[in-house]
Design an enzyme around this catalytic site. Structure first.
Site: not given
Ligand code: PAF
Length: 510
Positions: A36, A190
């Site tokens: 990100h 995750r």
């Protein structure tokens, strides 16, 4: 500019109205990691737009309630990370803001079956419909100029590009390559749920994909069976492992230069995806078009910006013409001429000014080939069948490992019919005559009136398009760009955008 947190959809609309800038949009579901960060910092460095990061865990894209409940939530840290890496504003809506109950204006979308039924879509029913619905909703609220997405979720990227095109949304998609962790596994929110042992297995899976890519580079083939065998030996539970066309997600064909090897494995409750792109050679861009379309300038700039070799096929015809004059060779005495062709080598080398020099049989002829004498015979020389055959062969040799942008008249049709990107660059006769008239280096500009120039251009177009050997024709799969009214840089940027859309960023530095 103040760093801003926006929570309500109405506030987004107010903010948008009050800023005097376009928006780069980076949608996320939080638990931000270096992938990100790369998206946010790429957006920040790309342009001077404002950067808006959204953090919203979209329930519609979870096919499993437990997965939704377990999705990591780290909002305070996400806010810090976003602002410290270039976000100007963060949008953190609630479920009710994105999906107001009984709001008939919310459009629930369905991802196209062709793209969503493959790979992850097989087991994650409704997942991509949920992704399309939320991204469509966010894009309509935010109306960004650019949307930043990771190539890690390649299938999602394809589906969202398709959504933008079918819904005619005015936003450009910018992608960044998959970011990997120290042990080679792709960064994913995750990953925090993985045990040490699961992480080891996933790292094995990723390294097998990277190994397959390395083998493919050498052998140009892949054995899914061999990979599956190795993974099974480690008791890795494979959900799928497929070798596909990177855009259609249909089975890869023998003629595909770039293909996608994608897999998903399950470790405990966690399901992880990874992929690599397999390439037979680096990409090729073919730029064809009539005289005066701006091809040479555009091609040179593209080569520089994309760090590709610039293959000036015209210079090769000119270099050969130079040699014929220099050695006093009568090209009409065919037998001797054939022998000469066999002993010719033409190479391009970068000089110390970072320009390209052309050498024929070790003579540097960069300057000499631009003389009027060469200009007057090159067209004749280049229409000789043997010359064409010989130079096309040489051009293909130079293009064997790809990584080039070539310009000419028959690049997309004859020289590199498998080029990944074919551009047919043209301009109206009026525009080309205007350009020639204002070309300081052209004698024509001073001596010929505009009407005569137009007639000459028409005649040249007719000759180029109607000659028997390698006529100028637009390849069926070429994208036509009419350059009237555009600056050189605008045309270059447009072609680079098309290239980036077609060629995964991950392959561009391989
Ligand atoms: O890739 C993601 O994180 C999500 O699917 C996205 C694009 C933010 C939509 O919820």
């Amino acid at each position: 500019m103040k760093q801003l947190i926006i929570r309500k959809t109405e506030e987004i609309e107010n903010w948008r109205r009050n800023i005097n800038s376009e928006i780069n949009f980076i949608p996320t579901m939080g638990n931000l990691h270096n992938g990100h960060i790369k998206l946010i910092s790429t957006a920040k460095n790309d342009n001077s737009n404002l950067n808006l990061v959204s953090i919203f865990i979209n329930p519609l894209q979870f096919d499993n309630k437990l997965d939704l409940e377990n999705y990591p939530k780290t909002i305070d840290n996400d806010i810090k990370i976003s602002f410290s890496n270039g976000a100007d504003a963060i949008f953190i809506p609630s479920n009710e803001d994105i999906y107001p109950p009984n709001n008939k204006n919310i459009k629930f979308l369905q991802a196209p079956i062709e793209l969503s039924s493959a790979l992850c879509g097989l087991n994650r029913i409704g997942h991509f419909d949920g992704v399309c619905t939320v991204v469509y909703r966010l894009l309509n609220l935010i109306k960004p100029k650019n949307l930043y997405l990771g190539e890690k979720d390649w299938q999602q990227l394809l589906i969202l590009k398709n959504l933008i095109s079918t819904e005619k949304l005015n936003v450009a998609v910018k992608s960044i390559p998959t970011q990997r962790d120290f042990d080679g596994i792709p960064l994913s929110s995750r990953n925090v749920n993985l045990s040490k042992n699961e992480r080891k297995l996933i790292s094995f899976f990723s390294s097998e994909l990277l190994e397959a890519k390395r083998i493919f580079q050498q052998e140009k083939k892949i054995s899914l069976r061999a990979i599956i065998k190795k993974l099974s030996a480690k008791k890795i539970s494979i959900e799928y492992l497929e070798h596909l066309h990177p855009h259609t997600l249909q089975k890869a064909r023998i003629e595909d230069n770039i293909s996608l090897l994608a897999g998903a494995i399950r470790c405990g409750e966690t399901r992880l995806i990874d992929h690599v792109f397999l390439m037979k050679r680096r990409p090729i861009i073919a730029i064809d078009g009539p005289a005066g379309s701006g091809k040479s300038t555009v091609t040179k700039l593209i080569a520089k910006k994309l760090k590709l070799l610039y293959l000036d096929t015209g210079a090769m015809y000119r270099a050969l013409s130079w040699l014929l004059i220099e050695k006093n060779i009568d090209y009409k005495t065919e037998k001797k001429f054939q022998n000469i062709l066999q002993n010719i080598s033409i190479v391009f080398k970068s000089n110390k000014n970072l320009h390209q020099d052309v050498f024929i049989n070790d003579y540097c002829v960069t300057k000499e080939i631009r003389s009027q004498e060469i200009s007057s015979i090159v067209s004749k020389i280049s229409s000789i069948k043997e010359v064409r055959k010989f130079l096309v062969k040489e051009q293909r040799k130079i293009g064997e490992s790809g990584g080039l942008v070539a310009e000419g008249r028959d690049i997309g049709t004859t020289v590199f019919p498998n080029a990944e990107l074919k551009i047919f660059l043209t301009a109206s006769i009026d525009e080309r005559a205007k350009r020639r008239k204002s070309d300081k280096n052209s004698k024509d500009s001073q001596e010929i009136d505009i009407h005569t120039l137009k007639e000459l251009i028409k005649k040249r177009d007719f000759e180029d398009s109607n000659r028997v050997i390698s006529p100028l024709i637009k390849a069926n799969d070429a994208i036509e760009i009419i350059t009237d009214g555009y600056s050189i840089n605008e045309v270059v940027d447009k072609i680079i955008d098309i290239y980036n859309d077609k060629i995964p960023k991950e392959t561009q530095n391989q």
